[in-house]
Design an enzyme around this catalytic site. Structure first.
Site: not given
Ligand code: PEP
Length: 260
Positions: A94, A166
């Site tokens: 992550h 992400e």
């Molecule tokens: C994450 O940190 O994996 C994430 C998707 O957080 P958020 O949905 O709060 O942006």
């Protein structure tokens, strides 16, 4: 395999009592369905209460991190061997761990391989930050993270792997301060991730891992992300701590499958 995967990343939130309460509330709100696999990733201390209190027909369990070795003098760490039988999934790499715990691609590759070796499905997180994006480096950064993260896996192991795209600049924007990733920005990156896997593992391999989108997903934007070609589901942070919002996200994923 369910057609969509929705993963809740609770991050460093909720004590065991609060985690139990959230699971009870989620159980009341979320309807089970074969079309969507829902995975809860609580902090380590909450795994037992959540495992005990969840309805296993509705919720699978995942961890937020693992060590890359099975056992040893690593105070404060949790190994994949210790998680075997308790969780099915584990988030690896992550961006918050890359940033705050200084995890690099080499370590992340070892964690991915350790997860697979123990029968846990790794959710490998990849994503560009704002600086990289603004300097035209996003595609290379993401391809490099995918290449390195999968580097210790065989072609046969790729199909049981999940990759979460992400973009770091789109995480935790739920308070309206920053910018959400637009679906037309996410789609080429998802294609790029699949092409990278195809180049690494050969024809057809690009379609094998499940690819998720993560970054400030909420009940209002969820459907737009689910409609992106190549997206198999979502990794949800902030909104997964709110049972009404998370149930709405799961319901949107079920509706997306059934409207096809
Ligand atoms: C994450 O940190 O994996 C994430 C998707 O957080 P958020 O949905 O709060 O942006």
């Amino acid at each position: 395999m369910a057609e969509k995967l929705v993963v809740a990343n609770w991050k460093m939130n909720l004590n065991p009592h609060q985690a139990s309460l959230l699971v009870h509330r989620l159980d009341q709100k979320v309807t089970a369905g074969r079309s969507v696999e829902v995975v809860l990733c609580p902090p380590f201390v909450d795994l037992y209460p959540v495992a005990r209190d969840r309805n296993p027909k509705k919720f699978k369990l995942g961890a937020q991190n693992i060590h890359h070795l099975d056992e040893g003098p690593f105070t404060g760490e949790v190994s994949p061997a210790m998680l075997q039988g308790l969780v099915d999934f584990v988030i690896v790499g992550h961006s918050e761990r890359r940033r705050h715990a200084h995890e690099d691609d080499k370590l992340i590759a070892r964690k991915v391989a350790a997860a697979v070796r123990h029968g846990l499905v790794p959710i490998l997180c990849v994503g560009d930050n704002l600086f990289e994006r603004e300097h035209g480096a996003a595609r290379k950064v993401v391809a490099d993270q995918v290449t390195a993260g999968l580097s210790l896996l065989t072609a046969a192991e790729i199909k049981d792997t999940v990759i979460a795209y992400e973009p770091v600049w789109a995480i935790s924007q739920g308070d309206g301060r920053g910018s959400y990733a637009k679906p037309h920005e996410v789609e080429p990156m998802v294609t790029h991730i699949r092409q990278t896997v195809e180049e690494l593992y050969g024809e057809g391999a690009g379609g094998e891992p499940r690819v998720l989108y993560g970054g400030s997903v909420n009940p209002d934007n969820v459907t737009a992300y689910l409609e992106i070609a190549g997206v198999d589901g979502l990794l949800v942070g902030g909104a997964s701590l709110n049972y009404e919002q998370f149930a709405a996200i799961v319901a949107a994923a079920q509706a997306a499958v059934h409207s096809k």
